[in-house]
Scaffold this motif. Sequence first.
Motif, PDB file in Angstrom:
ATOM      1  N   UNK A 116       0.838  -1.196   0.000  1.00 57.83           N
ATOM      2  CA  UNK A 116       0.000   0.000   0.000  1.00 57.83           C
ATOM      3  C   UNK A 116       0.873   1.246   0.000  1.00 57.83           C
ATOM      4  N   UNK A 117       0.276   2.367  -0.335  1.00 57.65           N
ATOM      5  CA  UNK A 117       0.994   3.630  -0.409  1.00 57.65           C
ATOM      6  C   UNK A 117       1.295   4.205   0.968  1.00 57.65           C
ATOM      7  N   UNK A 118       0.431   3.879   1.944  1.00 60.94           N
ATOM      8  CA  UNK A 118       0.623   4.406   3.290  1.00 60.94           C
ATOM      9  C   UNK A 118       0.183   5.846   3.428  1.00 60.94           C
ATOM     10  N   UNK A 119      -0.865   6.228   2.693  1.00 63.84           N
ATOM     11  CA  UNK A 119      -1.357   7.604   2.758  1.00 63.84           C
ATOM     12  C   UNK A 119      -2.724   7.639   3.438  1.00 63.84           C
ATOM     13  N   UNK A 120      -3.128   8.788   3.961  1.00 62.79           N
ATOM     14  CA  UNK A 120      -4.438   8.903   4.615  1.00 62.79           C
ATOM     15  C   UNK A 120      -5.580   8.517   3.677  1.00 62.79           C
ATOM     16  N   UNK A 121      -6.589   7.871   4.245  1.00 61.50           N
ATOM     17  CA  UNK A 121      -7.780   7.509   3.499  1.00 61.50           C
ATOM     18  C   UNK A 121      -7.674   6.241   2.678  1.00 61.50           C
ATOM     19  N   UNK A 122      -6.466   5.648   2.629  1.00 63.57           N
ATOM     20  CA  UNK A 122      -6.262   4.478   1.776  1.00 63.57           C
ATOM     21  C   UNK A 122      -6.867   3.216   2.387  1.00 63.57           C
ATOM     22  N   UNK A 123      -6.344   2.826   3.530  1.00 60.86           N
ATOM     23  CA  UNK A 123      -6.808   1.584   4.163  1.00 60.86           C
ATOM     24  C   UNK A 123      -8.285   1.665   4.528  1.00 60.86           C
ATOM     25  N   UNK A 124      -8.719   2.849   4.975  1.00 60.94           N
ATOM     26  CA  UNK A 124     -10.110   3.007   5.403  1.00 60.94           C
ATOM     27  C   UNK A 124     -11.103   2.786   4.275  1.00 60.94           C
ATOM     28  N   UNK A 125     -10.638   2.953   3.032  1.00 63.73           N
ATOM     29  CA  UNK A 125     -11.546   2.847   1.896  1.00 63.73           C
ATOM     30  C   UNK A 125     -11.358   1.582   1.069  1.00 63.73           C
ATOM     31  N   UNK A 126     -10.620   0.619   1.602  1.00 59.35           N
ATOM     32  CA  UNK A 126     -10.551  -0.689   0.933  1.00 59.35           C
ATOM     33  C   UNK A 126     -11.956  -1.287   0.924  1.00 59.35           C
ATOM     34  N   UNK A 127     -12.441  -1.639  -0.247  1.00 64.37           N
ATOM     35  CA  UNK A 127     -13.805  -2.136  -0.368  1.00 64.37           C
ATOM     36  C   UNK A 127     -14.824  -1.033  -0.589  1.00 64.37           C
ATOM     37  N   UNK A 229     -10.297  13.574  -9.805  1.00 69.04           N
ATOM     38  CA  UNK A 229     -11.578  12.946  -9.493  1.00 69.04           C
ATOM     39  C   UNK A 229     -11.613  11.510 -10.001  1.00 69.04           C
ATOM     40  N   UNK A 230     -12.180  10.626  -9.200  1.00 71.14           N
ATOM     41  CA  UNK A 230     -12.331   9.221  -9.591  1.00 71.14           C
ATOM     42  C   UNK A 230     -13.225   8.526  -8.584  1.00 71.14           C
ATOM     43  N   UNK A 231     -13.885   7.473  -9.044  1.00 71.93           N
ATOM     44  CA  UNK A 231     -14.737   6.678  -8.147  1.00 71.93           C
ATOM     45  C   UNK A 231     -14.051   5.401  -7.691  1.00 71.93           C
ATOM     46  N   UNK A 232     -12.890   5.128  -8.271  1.00 79.44           N
ATOM     47  CA  UNK A 232     -12.138   3.945  -7.860  1.00 79.44           C
ATOM     48  C   UNK A 232     -10.651   4.199  -7.965  1.00 79.44           C
ATOM     49  N   UNK A 233      -9.888   3.620  -7.038  1.00 77.75           N
ATOM     50  CA  UNK A 233      -8.430   3.750  -7.055  1.00 77.75           C
ATOM     51  C   UNK A 233      -7.829   2.362  -6.883  1.00 77.75           C
ATOM     52  N   UNK A 234      -7.064   1.931  -7.883  1.00 74.33           N
ATOM     53  CA  UNK A 234      -6.412   0.626  -7.834  1.00 74.33           C
ATOM     54  C   UNK A 234      -4.922   0.828  -7.548  1.00 74.33           C
ATOM     55  N   UNK A 235      -4.464   0.233  -6.449  1.00 74.81           N
ATOM     56  CA  UNK A 235      -3.060   0.326  -6.058  1.00 74.81           C
ATOM     57  C   UNK A 235      -2.319  -0.842  -6.695  1.00 74.81           C
ATOM     58  N   UNK A 236      -1.369  -0.540  -7.579  1.00 74.77           N
ATOM     59  CA  UNK A 236      -0.653  -1.582  -8.320  1.00 74.77           C
ATOM     60  C   UNK A 236       0.849  -1.379  -8.183  1.00 74.77           C
ATOM     61  N   UNK A 237       1.323  -1.462  -6.953  1.00 76.07           N
ATOM     62  CA  UNK A 237       2.756  -1.249  -6.707  1.00 76.07           C
ATOM     63  C   UNK A 237       3.440  -2.525  -6.213  1.00 76.07           C
ATOM     64  N   UNK A 238       2.764  -3.646  -6.406  1.00 70.81           N
ATOM     65  CA  UNK A 238       3.403  -4.920  -6.094  1.00 70.81           C
ATOM     66  C   UNK A 238       2.856  -5.624  -4.869  1.00 70.81           C
ATOM     67  N   UNK A 239       3.350  -6.839  -4.647  1.00 70.30           N
ATOM     68  CA  UNK A 239       2.975  -7.670  -3.499  1.00 70.30           C
ATOM     69  C   UNK A 239       4.236  -8.182  -2.816  1.00 70.30           C
ATOM     70  N   UNK A 240       4.107  -8.492  -1.540  1.00 67.96           N
ATOM     71  CA  UNK A 240       5.212  -9.060  -0.774  1.00 67.96           C
ATOM     72  C   UNK A 240       4.809 -10.440  -0.259  1.00 67.96           C
ATOM     73  N   UNK A 241       5.427 -11.518  -0.755  1.00 68.52           N
ATOM     74  CA  UNK A 241       5.105 -12.857  -0.251  1.00 68.52           C
ATOM     75  C   UNK A 241       5.452 -12.963   1.234  1.00 68.52           C
ATOM     76  N   UNK A 242       4.582 -13.608   1.984  1.00 64.41           N
ATOM     77  CA  UNK A 242       4.773 -13.728   3.437  1.00 64.41           C
ATOM     78  C   UNK A 242       5.625 -14.961   3.762  1.00 64.41           C
ATOM     79  N   UNK A 243       6.930 -14.793   3.604  1.00 63.28           N
ATOM     80  CA  UNK A 243       7.849 -15.924   3.769  1.00 63.28           C
ATOM     81  C   UNK A 243       8.976 -15.639   4.759  1.00 63.28           C
ATOM     82  N   UNK A 244       8.946 -14.484   5.410  1.00 61.17           N
ATOM     83  CA  UNK A 244      10.047 -14.104   6.295  1.00 61.17           C
ATOM     84  C   UNK A 244      10.321 -15.113   7.394  1.00 61.17           C
TER      85      UNK A 244
END
Length: 314
Positions: A116-127, A229-244
């Motif tokens: 995620x970008x880590x900016x205000x309003x991002x996580x709160x608006x998932x979904x 202006x937009x009604x949807x925002x798709x975050x496409x900056x990659x994924x991190x596999x949970x393998x640590x």
Amino acid sequence: MTYKAVIIGTGPGGLTAAIYLARANMNPLVIEGPEPGGQLTTTTEVENFPGFPEGIMGPELMANMRQQAERFGAEFRSGWVNTVDMSKRPFAIHLEGSESILAETVIVSTGASAKYLGIPGERENVGRGVSTCATCDGFFFRDKKIIVVGGGDSAMEEAVFLTRFASEVVLVNRRSELRASKIMQDRARANDKISWSIDRTPLEVVSGPLGVTGLKVRNNTSGEEEFIEAEGIFIAIGHTPNTGFLGGQLETDNGGYLIVKPGTSETNVPGVFACGDVQDSRYRQAITAAGSGCKAAIDCEHYLEDVHSKAAAF
């Protein structure tokens, strides 16, 4: 007590593996992490999982899978896996604040977390307009203006895909240059529905009572704030596999995804298998994760049959 099989993770892959192993009377133990059910528990309506013509809510689908596994005898335990010792058998799984769990086989199904970008309003608006999966949620944005944030191949691919539904796709990237390959850039630039907002740093996801209304960005050249202006925002900056927690004991590709033997779920350590998004950097769908969970369970069962038959021969 040593379990025949321990499944680490409870997304569609892990739960499908649990269903198959439980039906085979192997009484698997499933270890749930801090987000039981994986990414689908943060998804609203799922319309592309077979068998649900009217769709089904993500959390409900995961709850149904869990109940199905429990019905056949799967055991569930909540906890954070710190480490897994794969140097000897049985494998020792160390849970935080708990005793170690011994297992003849292990299935890793810990998924990959979207960045995620880590900016205000991002996580709160998932979904509510923010998504990290175009193929999962693109359909819900038919004839709407949407934003794709990112500059890599996945961002270009998602932007092009979303033009099937959206009236306009704005591609936002914080750098002046894109990281995507030339062929992917050319494909995106050739699409009339895609416009570009390059060299802009996302600052805030803006929303109202009905969901996302746009994205606030900073123009890195002028330093001024702008609003898209937009009604949807798709975050496409990659994924991190949970393998640590695996400590490098299993082979991974350059992106950190677990490598499995082609056509199987087998890792480089005999008796350890992988399924779901933790070994899939390409598809990342609930149905493909479930299919790989089925493969992991069958591979696990065959492995144990071979081990026990060889032991009996001596």
